[in-house]
Design a protein around this motif. Structure first.
Motif, PDB file in Angstrom:
ATOM      1  N   LYS A  18      38.826  33.891  53.824  1.00  0.00           N
ATOM      2  CA  LYS A  18      39.119  35.005  54.926  1.00  0.00           C
ATOM      3  C   LYS A  18      38.408  36.219  54.531  1.00  0.00           C
ATOM      4  CE  LYS A  18      42.592  36.526  57.926  1.00  0.00           C
ATOM      5  NZ  LYS A  18      43.848  36.309  58.459  1.00  0.00           N
ATOM      6  N   SER A  19      38.663  36.803  53.205  1.00  0.00           N
ATOM      7  CA  SER A  19      38.139  38.107  52.733  1.00  0.00           C
ATOM      8  C   SER A  19      36.624  37.949  52.315  1.00  0.00           C
ATOM      9  CB  SER A  19      38.861  38.773  51.998  1.00  0.00           C
ATOM     10  OG  SER A  19      39.028  38.242  50.609  1.00  0.00           O
ATOM     11  N   GLY A  20      36.322  36.737  51.903  1.00  0.00           N
ATOM     12  CA  GLY A  20      35.045  36.463  51.122  1.00  0.00           C
ATOM     13  C   GLY A  20      34.993  37.055  49.769  1.00  0.00           C
ATOM     14  N   THR A  21      36.323  36.947  48.978  1.00  0.00           N
ATOM     15  CA  THR A  21      36.588  37.363  47.781  1.00  0.00           C
ATOM     16  C   THR A  21      36.592  36.359  46.761  1.00  0.00           C
ATOM     17  OG1 THR A  21      37.597  39.449  48.625  1.00  0.00           O
ATOM     18  CG2 THR A  21      37.575  39.096  46.381  1.00  0.00           C
ATOM     19  N   VAL A  22      35.678  36.378  45.738  1.00  0.00           N
ATOM     20  CA  VAL A  22      35.737  35.399  44.524  1.00  0.00           C
ATOM     21  C   VAL A  22      36.257  36.208  43.422  1.00  0.00           C
ATOM     22  CG1 VAL A  22      34.479  33.920  43.368  1.00  0.00           C
ATOM     23  CG2 VAL A  22      33.909  34.060  45.396  1.00  0.00           C
ATOM     24  N   THR A  23      37.150  35.835  42.455  1.00  0.00           N
ATOM     25  CA  THR A  23      37.611  36.280  41.475  1.00  0.00           C
ATOM     26  C   THR A  23      37.229  35.246  40.156  1.00  0.00           C
ATOM     27  OG1 THR A  23      39.896  35.533  41.681  1.00  0.00           O
ATOM     28  CG2 THR A  23      39.407  37.658  42.431  1.00  0.00           C
ATOM     29  N   GLY A  24      37.001  35.716  38.938  1.00  0.00           N
ATOM     30  CA  GLY A  24      36.956  34.804  37.777  1.00  0.00           C
ATOM     31  C   GLY A  24      36.508  35.581  36.589  1.00  0.00           C
ATOM     32  N   TYR A  25      35.958  34.691  35.839  1.00  0.00           N
ATOM     33  CA  TYR A  25      35.186  34.904  34.516  1.00  0.00           C
ATOM     34  C   TYR A  25      33.918  34.816  34.514  1.00  0.00           C
ATOM     35  CZ  TYR A  25      39.784  36.559  33.146  1.00  0.00           C
ATOM     36  OH  TYR A  25      40.995  37.320  33.003  1.00  0.00           O
ATOM     37  N   PHE A  26      32.930  35.542  34.281  1.00  0.00           N
ATOM     38  CA  PHE A  26      31.534  35.291  34.187  1.00  0.00           C
ATOM     39  C   PHE A  26      31.282  34.735  32.564  1.00  0.00           C
ATOM     40  CE2 PHE A  26      30.303  38.704  37.266  1.00  0.00           C
ATOM     41  CZ  PHE A  26      29.942  37.830  38.314  1.00  0.00           C
ATOM     42  N   SER A  27      32.189  35.294  31.711  1.00  0.00           N
ATOM     43  CA  SER A  27      32.174  34.817  30.348  1.00  0.00           C
ATOM     44  C   SER A  27      33.605  34.587  29.522  1.00  0.00           C
ATOM     45  CB  SER A  27      31.270  35.723  29.591  1.00  0.00           C
ATOM     46  OG  SER A  27      31.173  35.289  28.233  1.00  0.00           O
ATOM     47  N   VAL A  28      33.884  33.765  28.933  1.00  0.00           N
ATOM     48  CA  VAL A  28      35.141  33.739  28.262  1.00  0.00           C
ATOM     49  C   VAL A  28      34.944  33.969  26.972  1.00  0.00           C
ATOM     50  CG1 VAL A  28      37.043  32.259  27.792  1.00  0.00           C
ATOM     51  CG2 VAL A  28      36.019  32.159  30.032  1.00  0.00           C
ATOM     52  N   PHE A  29      35.722  34.793  26.228  1.00  0.00           N
ATOM     53  CA  PHE A  29      35.593  35.065  24.642  1.00  0.00           C
ATOM     54  C   PHE A  29      36.067  33.798  23.981  1.00  0.00           C
ATOM     55  CE2 PHE A  29      36.791  39.504  26.093  1.00  0.00           C
ATOM     56  CZ  PHE A  29      35.365  39.917  26.128  1.00  0.00           C
ATOM     57  N   GLY A  30      35.459  33.556  22.715  1.00  0.00           N
ATOM     58  CA  GLY A  30      35.747  32.365  22.013  1.00  0.00           C
ATOM     59  C   GLY A  30      34.939  31.059  22.335  1.00  0.00           C
TER      60      GLY A  30
END
Length: 85
Positions: A18-30
């Protein structure tokens, strides 16, 4: 021109259609990439401080395909977190 390709672990946490928002991680440590390199906390600090406002969310690192601009881009204890619209 020579390009070195490495694999990193990235994660999409949520997509709000609905809002066009994406969340997440471009890179994960470890994460250990194909060359045995490990990304640790602090790896993105200098880039975020010096160029954080210039960073764009691209499809497959291709500047011809911008997806958006991160509204939030920060390191937390897990990795390089983003929220893009």
């Amino acid at each position: 021109m020579f390009y070195q390709v490495k694999s990193i672990k990235a994660e999409i946490k949520d997509v709000d259609q609905k809002s066009g928002t994406v969340t997440g991680y471009f890179s994960v440590f470890g994460n250990i990439d194909s060359d045995g390199d490990v990304i640790t906390k602090g790896a993105f600090e200098r880039s975020l401080n010096n160029n954080g406002t210039r960073i764009k969310h691209l499809w497959q690192h291709d500047v011809r395909y911008p997806l958006g601009k991160p509204n939030v881009l920060k390191e937390d204890n897990y990795g390089l977190y983003f929220e893009s619209t």
